[in-house]
Motif scaffolding. Structure first.
Motif, PDB file in Angstrom:
ATOM      1  N   ALA A   5      29.389  31.089  52.336  1.00 21.56           N
ATOM      2  CA  ALA A   5      29.167  32.301  51.508  1.00 21.56           C
ATOM      3  C   ALA A   5      27.878  31.968  50.937  1.00 21.56           C
ATOM      4  N   ASN A   6      26.933  33.192  50.980  1.00 23.45           N
ATOM      5  CA  ASN A   6      25.603  33.324  50.142  1.00 23.45           C
ATOM      6  C   ASN A   6      25.928  33.211  48.568  1.00 23.45           C
ATOM      7  N   ALA A   7      25.373  32.245  48.210  1.00 23.68           N
ATOM      8  CA  ALA A   7      25.743  31.945  46.620  1.00 23.68           C
ATOM      9  C   ALA A   7      25.315  33.091  45.858  1.00 23.68           C
ATOM     10  N   GLN A   8      24.268  33.945  46.003  1.00 20.10           N
ATOM     11  CA  GLN A   8      23.816  34.842  45.272  1.00 20.10           C
ATOM     12  C   GLN A   8      24.548  36.156  45.788  1.00 20.10           C
ATOM     13  N   ALA A   9      24.989  36.322  47.003  1.00 23.18           N
ATOM     14  CA  ALA A   9      25.694  37.465  47.486  1.00 23.18           C
ATOM     15  C   ALA A   9      27.182  37.412  47.194  1.00 23.18           C
ATOM     16  N   ALA A  10      27.640  36.208  46.539  1.00 23.93           N
ATOM     17  CA  ALA A  10      28.941  36.126  46.487  1.00 23.93           C
ATOM     18  C   ALA A  10      29.870  37.135  45.674  1.00 23.93           C
ATOM     19  N   GLY A  11      29.492  37.944  44.855  1.00 22.66           N
ATOM     20  CA  GLY A  11      29.835  38.972  44.277  1.00 22.66           C
ATOM     21  C   GLY A  11      30.268  38.442  42.784  1.00 22.66           C
ATOM     22  N   GLY A  12      29.466  37.677  42.316  1.00 24.76           N
ATOM     23  CA  GLY A  12      29.430  37.245  40.864  1.00 24.76           C
ATOM     24  C   GLY A  12      30.127  36.042  40.530  1.00 24.76           C
ATOM     25  N   ALA A  13      31.456  35.798  40.828  1.00 26.33           N
ATOM     26  CA  ALA A  13      32.243  34.686  40.517  1.00 26.33           C
ATOM     27  C   ALA A  13      32.385  33.564  41.797  1.00 26.33           C
ATOM     28  N   VAL A  14      32.049  32.588  41.664  1.00 24.92           N
ATOM     29  CA  VAL A  14      32.359  31.523  42.907  1.00 24.92           C
ATOM     30  C   VAL A  14      33.861  30.947  42.511  1.00 24.92           C
ATOM     31  N   LEU A  15      34.130  30.984  41.322  1.00 25.21           N
ATOM     32  CA  LEU A  15      35.386  30.384  40.655  1.00 25.21           C
ATOM     33  C   LEU A  15      35.949  30.910  39.382  1.00 25.21           C
ATOM     34  N   THR A  16      37.259  30.846  39.121  1.00 27.48           N
ATOM     35  CA  THR A  16      37.672  31.173  37.752  1.00 27.48           C
ATOM     36  C   THR A  16      38.317  29.878  37.196  1.00 27.48           C
ATOM     37  N   TYR A  17      38.068  29.886  35.827  1.00 31.64           N
ATOM     38  CA  TYR A  17      38.534  28.510  35.228  1.00 31.64           C
ATOM     39  C   TYR A  17      39.408  28.725  33.948  1.00 31.64           C
ATOM     40  N   THR A  18      40.247  28.013  33.584  1.00 30.83           N
ATOM     41  CA  THR A  18      40.801  28.037  32.144  1.00 30.83           C
ATOM     42  C   THR A  18      40.686  26.591  31.389  1.00 30.83           C
ATOM     43  N   GLY A  19      41.289  26.604  30.264  1.00 28.73           N
ATOM     44  CA  GLY A  19      41.345  25.147  29.544  1.00 28.73           C
ATOM     45  C   GLY A  19      42.356  24.497  30.188  1.00 28.73           C
ATOM     46  N   LEU A  20      42.482  23.227  29.524  1.00 30.85           N
ATOM     47  CA  LEU A  20      43.333  22.282  30.181  1.00 30.85           C
ATOM     48  C   LEU A  20      44.905  22.806  29.307  1.00 30.85           C
ATOM     49  N   ASP A  21      44.911  23.239  28.263  1.00 23.54           N
ATOM     50  CA  ASP A  21      46.108  23.180  27.427  1.00 23.54           C
ATOM     51  C   ASP A  21      47.159  24.487  27.750  1.00 23.54           C
ATOM     52  N   LYS A  22      48.184  24.289  27.967  1.00 23.39           N
ATOM     53  CA  LYS A  22      48.990  25.467  28.530  1.00 23.39           C
ATOM     54  C   LYS A  22      49.321  26.096  27.218  1.00 23.39           C
ATOM     55  N   VAL A  23      49.419  27.423  27.214  1.00 20.39           N
ATOM     56  CA  VAL A  23      49.791  28.338  26.113  1.00 20.39           C
ATOM     57  C   VAL A  23      50.717  29.454  26.504  1.00 20.39           C
ATOM     58  N   VAL A  24      51.033  30.237  25.416  1.00 20.54           N
ATOM     59  CA  VAL A  24      52.048  31.386  25.825  1.00 20.54           C
ATOM     60  C   VAL A  24      51.214  32.618  25.528  1.00 20.54           C
ATOM     61  N   THR A  25      51.172  33.471  26.390  1.00 17.60           N
ATOM     62  CA  THR A  25      50.649  34.959  26.177  1.00 17.60           C
ATOM     63  C   THR A  25      51.697  35.868  26.177  1.00 17.60           C
ATOM     64  N   VAL A  26      51.566  36.438  25.086  1.00 20.11           N
ATOM     65  CA  VAL A  26      52.711  37.549  24.356  1.00 20.11           C
ATOM     66  C   VAL A  26      52.156  38.850  24.473  1.00 20.11           C
ATOM     67  N   GLU A  27      52.669  40.002  25.003  1.00 24.17           N
ATOM     68  CA  GLU A  27      52.165  41.445  24.769  1.00 24.17           C
ATOM     69  C   GLU A  27      53.106  41.737  23.716  1.00 24.17           C
ATOM     70  N   VAL A  28      52.451  42.430  22.551  1.00 21.38           N
ATOM     71  CA  VAL A  28      53.218  42.772  21.351  1.00 21.38           C
ATOM     72  C   VAL A  28      52.952  44.043  21.192  1.00 21.38           C
ATOM     73  N   GLU A  29      53.872  45.025  21.103  1.00 27.78           N
ATOM     74  CA  GLU A  29      53.575  46.603  20.612  1.00 27.78           C
ATOM     75  C   GLU A  29      52.807  46.810  19.219  1.00 27.78           C
ATOM     76  N   LEU A  30      52.149  47.706  19.557  1.00 29.44           N
ATOM     77  CA  LEU A  30      51.444  47.882  18.349  1.00 29.44           C
ATOM     78  C   LEU A  30      52.135  48.240  17.062  1.00 29.44           C
ATOM     79  N   ASP A  31      53.587  48.531  17.228  1.00 29.52           N
ATOM     80  CA  ASP A  31      54.494  48.858  16.197  1.00 29.52           C
ATOM     81  C   ASP A  31      54.985  47.724  15.400  1.00 29.52           C
ATOM     82  N   TYR A  32      54.682  46.587  15.967  1.00 26.42           N
ATOM     83  CA  TYR A  32      54.772  45.215  15.382  1.00 26.42           C
ATOM     84  C   TYR A  32      53.666  44.491  15.226  1.00 26.42           C
ATOM     85  N   GLN A  33      52.568  45.215  15.173  1.00 26.76           N
ATOM     86  CA  GLN A  33      51.239  44.517  14.824  1.00 26.76           C
ATOM     87  C   GLN A  33      51.120  43.824  13.687  1.00 26.76           C
ATOM     88  N   GLU A  34      51.788  44.117  12.495  1.00 29.21           N
ATOM     89  CA  GLU A  34      51.505  43.524  11.275  1.00 29.21           C
ATOM     90  C   GLU A  34      52.310  42.148  11.241  1.00 29.21           C
TER      91      GLU A  34
END
Length: 364
Positions: A200-229
């Motif tokens: 692929a052409n590096a400049q025409a690749a559409g922006g991202a060549v790859l995506t990355y994260t950190g190394l530590d596992k985390v939990v992602t939770v979707e909390v309703e706004l009713d419980y935001q406090e």
């Protein structure tokens, strides 16, 4: 023959049992004992159930609001390319890359990972000054190159160290760092997805060549706004793993997010919620898990210094409301109670004559 011997043994066993039973009857008769009555009383004693009890506790109850979450590596970030050319080398999803490692290749030359918060935004050469120079020199020194002072000035000594670094990488020894040759991330990364193909052409690749994260596992939770406090960054939470094991964790991030769902009729429904990130206090509890579903418990309402009993001890009263069955020696008495907070399998109770340490019946 074997079968006959087996029948003989069975016959002897039955005969022996009959003799023993007759003997027991004779002894009982001699002693004036009614054997049938004896067996009935023994059976009644064996099947009689003593009701289970629990003590009324004086304690603090804290309600837990449990929300399902996903275990992973958190949000993936895009990593692009600032060099012109053709992509000739790529990592694989799941690869862990550290300072000095090759992220990908352009025109058969490596793009190198270094650590830092400031993105690369200009070429670096002798005479350049600034925070980006110091950040680059810190990495160069950490990789084992020396002969220069780590500061915000790119000197001839820095250029000499860069030439040595370029020689080790198989790059042209210019002493200057072109824009795009180095990519900065805060720490080591895990490749989440590879978004382009070789060639692929590096400049025409559409922006991202790859995506990355950190190394530590985390939990992602979707909390309703009713419980935001309930969501406060830095507050403790409980994490329940798929096997029921509980671990402690901490809220590490929270931001407002919006999702859009399109119904069958074409109508779009927008939902606003909090995307909350939770880290385990001991990251090792996630070692055997990969992208699992877990529950996160947030601390809700609390009741301090109250009387509490197991929820199972509550009795529904015919006249309405609830009661508990108090135990006093061999006697019991049902008394009405007012209920308060329910938490962790216990319920707050209050009522006349109730004291900590009293026993209540807990139906099995």
């Amino acid at each position: 023959m074997a079968r006959r011997r087996g029948k003989g043994r069975a016959g002897k066993a039955v005969a022996g049992a009959a003799i023993a039973l007759a003997a027991a009857g004779a002894v009982a008769a001699a002693l004036g004992v009614d054997l049938r009555s004896y067996f009935r009383e023994s059976e009644a004693e064996a099947t009689a159930e003593t009701p289970a009890t629990a003590e009324i506790r004086q304690t603090t109850l804290t309600e837990t609001v449990s929300v399902a979450g996903d275990l992973g590596y958190g949000d993936a970030l895009d990593l692009g390319c600032l060099l012109n050319g053709t992509i000739t080398g790529l990592p694989a999803a799941g690869d862990v890359l550290e300072r000095g490692d090759v992220l990908y290749d352009v025109d058969d030359t490596p793009v190198i990972l270094m650590y830092g918060a400031l993105p690369a935004y200009r070429p670096l050469a002798a005479g350049t000054e600034g925070a980006d120079v110091e950040q680059f020199e810190e990495n160069l020194a950490a990789l084992g190159y020396d002969g220069f002072t780590v500061d915000d000035e790119y000197t001839d000594a820095t250029a000499a160290a860069v030439e040595e670094w370029q020689d080790d990488l198989g790059l042209e020894e210019t002493g200057a760092v072109e824009l795009g040759r180095v990519v900065f991330t805060p720490a080591a990364v895990r490749v989440d997805t590879v978004d382009v193909q070789l060639g692929a052409n590096a400049q025409a690749a559409g922006g991202a060549v790859l995506t990355y994260t950190g190394l530590d596992k985390v939990v992602t939770v979707e909390v309703e706004l009713d419980y935001q406090e309930l969501v406060v960054v830095g507050d403790p939470v409980t994490i329940t793993l798929p096997d029921g094991t509980e671990a402690t964790g901490t809220v590490t991030g929270s931001e407002t997010a919006v999702s859009e769902d399109t119904g069958q009729g074409g109508d779009t429904e927008t939902t606003t919620y909090l995307e909350v990130t939770v880290a385990a206090d001991d990251a090792a509890v996630f070692d055997s898990l990969d992208q699992a579903s877990v529950d996160v418990g947030f601390a809700g309402d609390s009741a301090a210094d109250v009387l509490a009993v197991p929820v199972e001890a509550l009795l529904g009263l015919a006249e309405g409301g609830y009661g508990v069955e108090l135990v006093d020696g061999d006697a019991t008495e049902v008394v009405a109670v007012d209920t308060g907070l329910f938490a962790d399998g216990y319920v707050e109770i209050s009522g006349e004559g109730l004291e900590a340490g009293q026993s209540v019946v807990v139906p099995s």
